[in-house]
Write an enzyme that holds these catalytic residues in place. Sequence first.
Site, PDB file in Angstrom:
ATOM      1  N   ARG A  25       0.837  -1.214   0.000  1.00  0.00           N
ATOM      2  CA  ARG A  25       0.000   0.000   0.000  1.00  0.00           C
ATOM      3  C   ARG A  25       0.870   1.261   0.000  1.00  0.00           C
ATOM      4  O   ARG A  25       0.468   2.309  -0.499  1.00  0.00           O
ATOM      5  CB  ARG A  25      -0.941  -0.024   1.208  1.00  0.00           C
ATOM      6  CG  ARG A  25      -2.021   1.072   1.184  1.00  0.00           C
ATOM      7  CD  ARG A  25      -3.074   0.799   2.232  1.00  0.00           C
ATOM      8  NE  ARG A  25      -4.161   1.763   2.236  1.00  0.00           N
ATOM      9  CZ  ARG A  25      -4.306   2.751   3.127  1.00  0.00           C
ATOM     10  NH1 ARG A  25      -3.417   2.884   4.110  1.00  0.00           N
ATOM     11  NH2 ARG A  25      -5.334   3.570   3.055  1.00  0.00           N
ATOM     12  N   ILE A  51      -7.493   7.524  -0.709  1.00  0.00           N
ATOM     13  CA  ILE A  51      -7.331   6.077  -0.892  1.00  0.00           C
ATOM     14  C   ILE A  51      -8.154   5.451   0.230  1.00  0.00           C
ATOM     15  O   ILE A  51      -8.074   5.888   1.390  1.00  0.00           O
ATOM     16  CB  ILE A  51      -5.839   5.649  -0.835  1.00  0.00           C
ATOM     17  CG1 ILE A  51      -5.684   4.114  -0.920  1.00  0.00           C
ATOM     18  CG2 ILE A  51      -5.131   6.154   0.407  1.00  0.00           C
ATOM     19  CD1 ILE A  51      -4.214   3.662  -1.081  1.00  0.00           C
ATOM     20  N   SER A  52      -8.996   4.475  -0.089  1.00  0.00           N
ATOM     21  CA  SER A  52      -9.868   3.883   0.922  1.00  0.00           C
ATOM     22  C   SER A  52      -9.043   3.181   2.000  1.00  0.00           C
ATOM     23  O   SER A  52      -7.908   2.771   1.754  1.00  0.00           O
ATOM     24  CB  SER A  52     -10.798   2.850   0.275  1.00  0.00           C
ATOM     25  OG  SER A  52     -11.424   3.395  -0.860  1.00  0.00           O
ATOM     26  N   ALA A  53      -9.656   3.017   3.181  1.00  0.00           N
ATOM     27  CA  ALA A  53      -8.998   2.281   4.262  1.00  0.00           C
ATOM     28  C   ALA A  53      -8.784   0.830   3.815  1.00  0.00           C
ATOM     29  O   ALA A  53      -9.619   0.274   3.104  1.00  0.00           O
ATOM     30  CB  ALA A  53      -9.868   2.315   5.512  1.00  0.00           C
ATOM     31  N   PRO A  54      -7.668   0.219   4.221  1.00  0.00           N
ATOM     32  CA  PRO A  54      -7.391  -1.161   3.814  1.00  0.00           C
ATOM     33  C   PRO A  54      -8.536  -2.126   4.155  1.00  0.00           C
ATOM     34  O   PRO A  54      -8.831  -3.031   3.372  1.00  0.00           O
ATOM     35  CB  PRO A  54      -6.133  -1.539   4.587  1.00  0.00           C
ATOM     36  CG  PRO A  54      -5.527  -0.259   5.029  1.00  0.00           C
ATOM     37  CD  PRO A  54      -6.579   0.801   5.004  1.00  0.00           C
TER      38      PRO A  54
END
Length: 204
Positions: A25, A51-54
Amino acid sequence: MIRQLKEEGWLRTPRVIRAFERVDRGDFVPRRYRDAAYVDEPLPIGEGQTISAPSMVAVMTELLEPGPGDRVLEIGAGSGYQSAILSLLVKKVYAIELETLLVAQASERLKKVGCNNVEIIVGDGSKGHAEKAPYDKTIMACAAEEVPAALKEQLKAGGILIAPVGGPFMQILTTLKKTGKNRFEEKQHMRCSFVPLRRSPRGR
Ligand code: SAH
């Protein structure tokens, strides 16, 4: 980060876990956020987007049930991180992104990490990408009150579409399974908060 995603139950399927292990990431966030790349939080990527949360990428990837032969349409490529994960799990990813700068950055990052089955396309994803339709799976990373009709049309029968459905601040992560022409089985999963689907790039 991966261990935490497994322990918390976001990651379940061995193939999906392997894909998460192979994509760093840190390669998909701006340099000044590198240290924060492995924390389960969304991060700014420029142009007012995130960027979306993992854990969200994990949930969506699992719900999509990606198969090795799938052709996937992704709306809102953003950083390209979700596209990179999918690229290891499916045959081909067509990722649409509205912001030209993000398209340039994501394309460069994907090339650098060797993802050559992702095509990033500049445009308004609410129209889908008729040229390469129909798709086995569709994943939306921006919020809409309703799933755009074009995306439903461009999905194969038996296909799965995932989208955050709701208002600008809070949505419900929703799966639509296409059971026939214009027939969908809907399942609601959890609350989420995505940036809204827009019709034109910022400031225009
Ligand atoms: N999965 C991405 C999420 C990016 S956020 C990641 O993890 O990096 C959602 C993205 O949707 C933003 O980059 C935003 O610019 C984009 N977007 C918003 N409206 C859009 C539209 N109509 N068509 C394509 N992309 C859109």
